[in-house]
Design a protein around this motif. Structure first.
Motif, PDB file in Angstrom:
ATOM      1  N   TRP A  29       0.832  -1.200   0.000  1.00  0.00           N
ATOM      2  CA  TRP A  29       0.000   0.000   0.000  1.00  0.00           C
ATOM      3  C   TRP A  29       0.870   1.255   0.000  1.00  0.00           C
ATOM      4  O   TRP A  29       0.400   2.341  -0.320  1.00  0.00           O
ATOM      5  CB  TRP A  29      -0.912   0.004   1.229  1.00  0.00           C
ATOM      6  N   GLN A  30       2.116   1.113   0.392  1.00  0.00           N
ATOM      7  CA  GLN A  30       3.081   2.208   0.342  1.00  0.00           C
ATOM      8  C   GLN A  30       4.324   1.693  -0.390  1.00  0.00           C
ATOM      9  O   GLN A  30       4.836   0.613  -0.059  1.00  0.00           O
ATOM     10  CB  GLN A  30       3.450   2.687   1.745  1.00  0.00           C
ATOM     11  N   SER A  31       4.768   2.468  -1.343  1.00  0.00           N
ATOM     12  CA  SER A  31       5.905   2.025  -2.150  1.00  0.00           C
ATOM     13  C   SER A  31       6.785   3.216  -2.498  1.00  0.00           C
ATOM     14  O   SER A  31       6.282   4.306  -2.801  1.00  0.00           O
ATOM     15  CB  SER A  31       5.418   1.344  -3.430  1.00  0.00           C
ATOM     16  N   VAL A  32       8.075   3.002  -2.436  1.00  0.00           N
ATOM     17  CA  VAL A  32       9.055   4.022  -2.808  1.00  0.00           C
ATOM     18  C   VAL A  32      10.197   3.324  -3.549  1.00  0.00           C
ATOM     19  O   VAL A  32      10.606   2.227  -3.181  1.00  0.00           O
ATOM     20  CB  VAL A  32       9.579   4.786  -1.567  1.00  0.00           C
ATOM     21  N   ILE A  92     -11.933   3.667   7.519  1.00  0.00           N
ATOM     22  CA  ILE A  92     -10.543   3.416   7.910  1.00  0.00           C
ATOM     23  C   ILE A  92      -9.652   3.304   6.675  1.00  0.00           C
ATOM     24  O   ILE A  92      -8.522   3.830   6.650  1.00  0.00           O
ATOM     25  CB  ILE A  92     -10.453   2.152   8.779  1.00  0.00           C
ATOM     26  N   ALA A  93     -10.119   2.623   5.634  1.00  0.00           N
ATOM     27  CA  ALA A  93      -9.314   2.483   4.410  1.00  0.00           C
ATOM     28  C   ALA A  93      -9.070   3.835   3.756  1.00  0.00           C
ATOM     29  O   ALA A  93      -7.965   4.134   3.272  1.00  0.00           O
ATOM     30  CB  ALA A  93     -10.010   1.536   3.446  1.00  0.00           C
ATOM     31  N   LEU A  98      -5.234   8.451   2.820  1.00  0.00           N
ATOM     32  CA  LEU A  98      -4.968   9.887   2.828  1.00  0.00           C
ATOM     33  C   LEU A  98      -3.812  10.261   3.754  1.00  0.00           C
ATOM     34  O   LEU A  98      -3.060  11.207   3.476  1.00  0.00           O
ATOM     35  CB  LEU A  98      -6.228  10.647   3.254  1.00  0.00           C
ATOM     36  N   VAL A  99      -3.670   9.551   4.853  1.00  0.00           N
ATOM     37  CA  VAL A  99      -2.651   9.899   5.847  1.00  0.00           C
ATOM     38  C   VAL A  99      -1.283   9.350   5.460  1.00  0.00           C
ATOM     39  O   VAL A  99      -0.260  10.032   5.640  1.00  0.00           O
ATOM     40  CB  VAL A  99      -3.081   9.398   7.239  1.00  0.00           C
ATOM     41  N   VAL A 111      -9.106   1.060  -1.393  1.00  0.00           N
ATOM     42  CA  VAL A 111     -10.163   2.028  -1.098  1.00  0.00           C
ATOM     43  C   VAL A 111     -11.399   1.747  -1.948  1.00  0.00           C
ATOM     44  O   VAL A 111     -12.545   1.838  -1.478  1.00  0.00           O
ATOM     45  CB  VAL A 111      -9.647   3.461  -1.323  1.00  0.00           C
ATOM     46  N   VAL A 112     -11.183   1.398  -3.231  1.00  0.00           N
ATOM     47  CA  VAL A 112     -12.322   1.080  -4.106  1.00  0.00           C
ATOM     48  C   VAL A 112     -13.054  -0.163  -3.596  1.00  0.00           C
ATOM     49  O   VAL A 112     -14.304  -0.201  -3.553  1.00  0.00           O
ATOM     50  CB  VAL A 112     -11.841   0.880  -5.549  1.00  0.00           C
ATOM     51  N   LEU A 113     -12.305  -1.181  -3.182  1.00  0.00           N
ATOM     52  CA  LEU A 113     -12.945  -2.390  -2.655  1.00  0.00           C
ATOM     53  C   LEU A 113     -13.695  -2.099  -1.352  1.00  0.00           C
ATOM     54  O   LEU A 113     -14.779  -2.640  -1.114  1.00  0.00           O
ATOM     55  CB  LEU A 113     -11.887  -3.481  -2.432  1.00  0.00           C
ATOM     56  N   ALA A 114     -13.128  -1.243  -0.505  1.00  0.00           N
ATOM     57  CA  ALA A 114     -13.815  -0.864   0.734  1.00  0.00           C
ATOM     58  C   ALA A 114     -15.093  -0.099   0.426  1.00  0.00           C
ATOM     59  O   ALA A 114     -16.113  -0.253   1.120  1.00  0.00           O
ATOM     60  CB  ALA A 114     -12.884  -0.032   1.612  1.00  0.00           C
ATOM     61  N   ALA A 115     -15.057   0.735  -0.636  1.00  0.00           N
ATOM     62  CA  ALA A 115     -16.269   1.449  -1.039  1.00  0.00           C
ATOM     63  C   ALA A 115     -17.334   0.476  -1.531  1.00  0.00           C
ATOM     64  O   ALA A 115     -18.536   0.659  -1.260  1.00  0.00           O
ATOM     65  CB  ALA A 115     -15.931   2.467  -2.119  1.00  0.00           C
TER      66      ALA A 115
END
Length: 209
Positions: A29-32, A92-93, A98-99, A111-115
């Protein structure tokens, strides 16, 4: 397949999206990218990520129980559980996306799946009577909010007065043997003794010659 169709459209959408979201939480979910190296973290990083993953597991497990038609007594209705989990997972997702910094493609997919889970929960609420079904799912809370305090227990009615006791039965007459003896007659009075008569004086001349 018949049990899956028996869930209803809302719960079906929640089950499919929940399984996909659970798989998605293990992706980055976070990538650099630094040079030729890519570093990332999955959704289970941080307090929000752990809470999100646990809620998704609870949702999927609950939907599997519904799919297996296992009768589990719950203090609230199934519609209320679906609505609570669905909207909480979406919030929460969204906040995590956003944070967190360096959000990757898979975080947006999450986020789309949570929606979609939230949409399925809304469909379930509408299928069971709308918002009124949520109110009926928590009778204890609605009763306490309407009255402020729980109503006092009703006192049981006073017992009916006892019927008056019947008068005691008359004692049977005593037998003749038990009756008091008659009084004895008084003895007759004794006759008085006859009185003695006085001696009579001799006849003749009592004078001296």
């Amino acid at each position: 397949m018949e049990r899956f169709n028996a869930l209803g459209r809302g719960l079906q959408l929640m089950l499919v999206a929940g399984v996909l979201l659970l798989i998605d939480t293990f992706l980055h979910w976070q990538s650099v990218t630094i040079g030729s190296f890519e570093f990332g973290r999955n959704a289970w990083h941080g307090v929000g990520g752990v809470l999100l993953g646990l809620l998704v597991i609870v949702l999927v497990a609950w939907l599997v129980v519904q799919l297996a038609a296992v009768d589990i007594q719950m203090p609230v209705s199934a519609t209320l559980i679906a609505a609570f989990l669905g909207f909480l997972i979406f919030i929460i997702a969204l906040l995590k996306n956003l944070v967190d910094d360096y959000s990757s493609f898979w975080s947006y997919v999450g986020v789309v799946l949570a929606a979609l889970i939230a949409v399925g929960a809304w469909m379930q609420v509408q299928a069971t009577g709308g918002v009124d079904s949520l109110k009926s799912g928590i009778p204890s809370m609605s009763t306490s909010s309407a009255g402020g305090t729980a109503p006092a227990a009703e006192t049981p009615p006073a017992p009916a007065p006892a019927a008056p006791a019947a008068p005691p039965a008359a004692a049977p007459p005593a037998p003749e043997s038990m009756a008091a003896p008659p009084p004895e007659p008084e003895p007759p009075a004794e006759a008085a003794p006859p009185t003695a008569e006085p001696a009579s004086e001799p006849e003749g001349d009592d004078q001296p010659a």
